[in-house]
Design a protein around this motif. Sequence first.
Motif, mmCIF file in Angstrom:
data_model
loop_
_atom_site.group_PDB
_atom_site.id
_atom_site.type_symbol
_atom_site.label_atom_id
_atom_site.label_comp_id
_atom_site.label_asym_id
_atom_site.label_seq_id
_atom_site.Cartn_x
_atom_site.Cartn_y
_atom_site.Cartn_z
ATOM 1 N N UNK A 1 54.747 45.487 41.576
ATOM 2 C CA UNK A 1 53.592 44.662 41.948
ATOM 3 C C UNK A 1 52.389 45.123 41.142
ATOM 4 N N UNK A 2 51.559 44.160 40.806
ATOM 5 C CA UNK A 2 50.320 44.453 40.084
ATOM 6 C C UNK A 2 49.154 44.341 41.052
ATOM 7 N N UNK A 3 48.225 45.279 40.967
ATOM 8 C CA UNK A 3 47.031 45.234 41.807
ATOM 9 C C UNK A 3 45.853 44.778 40.961
ATOM 10 N N UNK A 4 45.272 43.671 41.370
ATOM 11 C CA UNK A 4 44.077 43.151 40.684
ATOM 12 C C UNK A 4 42.912 43.196 41.652
ATOM 13 N N UNK A 5 41.832 43.769 41.202
ATOM 14 C CA UNK A 5 40.693 43.989 42.078
ATOM 15 C C UNK A 5 39.783 42.767 42.114
ATOM 16 N N UNK A 6 39.215 42.506 43.298
ATOM 17 C CA UNK A 6 38.273 41.396 43.426
ATOM 18 C C UNK A 6 36.988 41.649 42.639
ATOM 19 N N UNK A 7 36.772 42.901 42.303
ATOM 20 C CA UNK A 7 35.628 43.206 41.463
ATOM 21 C C UNK A 7 34.288 43.129 42.156
ATOM 22 N N UNK A 8 34.288 43.372 43.480
ATOM 23 C CA UNK A 8 32.997 43.387 44.172
ATOM 24 C C UNK A 8 32.249 44.690 43.889
ATOM 25 N N UNK A 9 33.007 45.729 43.569
ATOM 26 C CA UNK A 9 32.390 47.030 43.281
ATOM 27 C C UNK A 9 33.081 47.679 42.085
ATOM 28 N N UNK A 10 32.347 48.318 41.277
ATOM 29 C CA UNK A 10 32.830 49.226 40.222
ATOM 30 C C UNK A 10 33.563 48.583 39.053
ATOM 31 N N UNK A 11 34.378 47.529 39.282
ATOM 32 C CA UNK A 11 35.097 46.918 38.153
ATOM 33 C C UNK A 11 34.868 45.412 38.135
ATOM 34 N N UNK A 12 35.190 44.788 36.986
ATOM 35 C CA UNK A 12 35.050 43.332 36.841
ATOM 36 C C UNK A 12 36.085 42.601 37.693
ATOM 37 N N UNK A 13 35.754 41.376 38.162
ATOM 38 C CA UNK A 13 36.717 40.602 38.945
ATOM 39 C C UNK A 13 38.052 40.426 38.218
ATOM 40 N N UNK A 14 39.113 40.512 38.994
ATOM 41 C CA UNK A 14 40.485 40.292 38.508
ATOM 42 C C UNK A 14 40.973 41.381 37.553
ATOM 43 N N UNK A 15 40.344 42.529 37.574
ATOM 44 C CA UNK A 15 40.779 43.644 36.735
ATOM 45 C C UNK A 15 42.091 44.229 37.262
ATOM 46 N N UNK A 16 43.038 44.398 36.365
ATOM 47 C CA UNK A 16 44.277 45.084 36.712
ATOM 48 C C UNK A 16 43.979 46.577 36.814
ATOM 49 N N UNK A 17 44.115 47.148 38.005
ATOM 50 C CA UNK A 17 43.745 48.553 38.197
ATOM 51 C C UNK A 17 44.959 49.487 38.233
ATOM 52 N N UNK A 18 46.052 49.004 38.819
ATOM 53 C CA UNK A 18 47.252 49.837 38.920
ATOM 54 C C UNK A 18 48.462 48.958 39.197
ATOM 55 N N UNK A 19 49.641 49.537 39.096
ATOM 56 C CA UNK A 19 50.856 48.851 39.521
ATOM 57 C C UNK A 19 51.620 49.777 40.449
ATOM 58 N N UNK A 20 52.481 49.185 41.260
ATOM 59 C CA UNK A 20 53.396 49.987 42.076
ATOM 60 C C UNK A 20 54.811 49.627 41.681
ATOM 61 N N UNK A 21 55.629 50.642 41.523
ATOM 62 C CA UNK A 21 57.046 50.467 41.187
ATOM 63 C C UNK A 21 57.867 51.059 42.333
ATOM 64 N N UNK A 22 58.652 50.224 42.991
ATOM 65 C CA UNK A 22 59.442 50.649 44.137
ATOM 66 C C UNK A 22 58.981 49.952 45.395
ATOM 67 N N UNK A 23 59.357 50.427 46.576
ATOM 68 C CA UNK A 23 60.251 51.553 46.785
ATOM 69 C C UNK A 23 61.640 51.295 46.205
ATOM 70 N N UNK A 24 62.194 52.328 45.589
ATOM 71 C CA UNK A 24 63.510 52.227 44.963
ATOM 72 C C UNK A 24 64.085 53.642 44.865
#
Lengths: 120, 120
Positions: A82-105
């Motif tokens: 899964x990709x995490x995209x931030x709403x960008x209300x604080x610290x980063x621009x809207x829709x910024x990809x900040x991290x991904x999660x791999x798993x659980x696996x």
Amino acid sequence: MSKYKLAIVMRTDLDMGKGKMCVEAGHATLLAWVNQSELHSTIETRNAWYSEGQFKVILKVKDAHELMWIDELARREGLPVVQVRDFGKTQVEPNTLTCIAIGPALSEDVDKVTGTLPLL
Amino acid sequence: MSKYKLAIVMRTDLDMGKGKMCVEAGHATLLAWVNQSELHSTIETRNAWYSEGQFKVILKVKDAHELMWIDELARREGLPVVQVRDFGKTQVEPNTLTCIAIGPALSEDVDKVTGTLPLL
């Protein structure tokens, strides 16, 4: 060693404070849990991971380019991503990809993709 | 302002690195989501919070004593509360209380308890 794991891979080029990174890690964990996309964990895997203690590891990459490369490798392995995209209300621009999660696996499968990445 | 929020209140006296804090925030988020204890969010509240963007805030306290005081205040208000205890495989002793999550609940109710705490 835990049999199952969730790996969260975080960008470090966004000048996010530790509180912001915690928020993104929380998003990533919950998105991975409710993941209904084509690449999702089975209920059995999710429950096994949960019962075992929800083992998580937080890794880092230097930028979005490296993050997308890890994302692509995980998808090629058929791992839940899964990709995490931030709403960008604080610290980063809207829709910024900040991290991904791999798993659980299975840890051994996650490690094939993330094994060389440094801890955050 | 988001109508609903999840507040994660983190101890800062445990010398946890930012990766470790991210792990604990992930635990807290998922425990709050699956919370089946006496003080849990309704499905309606949880779904509203999720749909609205899973707004989270990460706050800090100086030690376990202050954290348990916030925990007690939240319970008195009838808010959903979960405690995160670490297995202690890394960085902290086994069964250490590292953080709590309050919510998901109406932001105005969460703020009654956590409104004066500083951001992590």
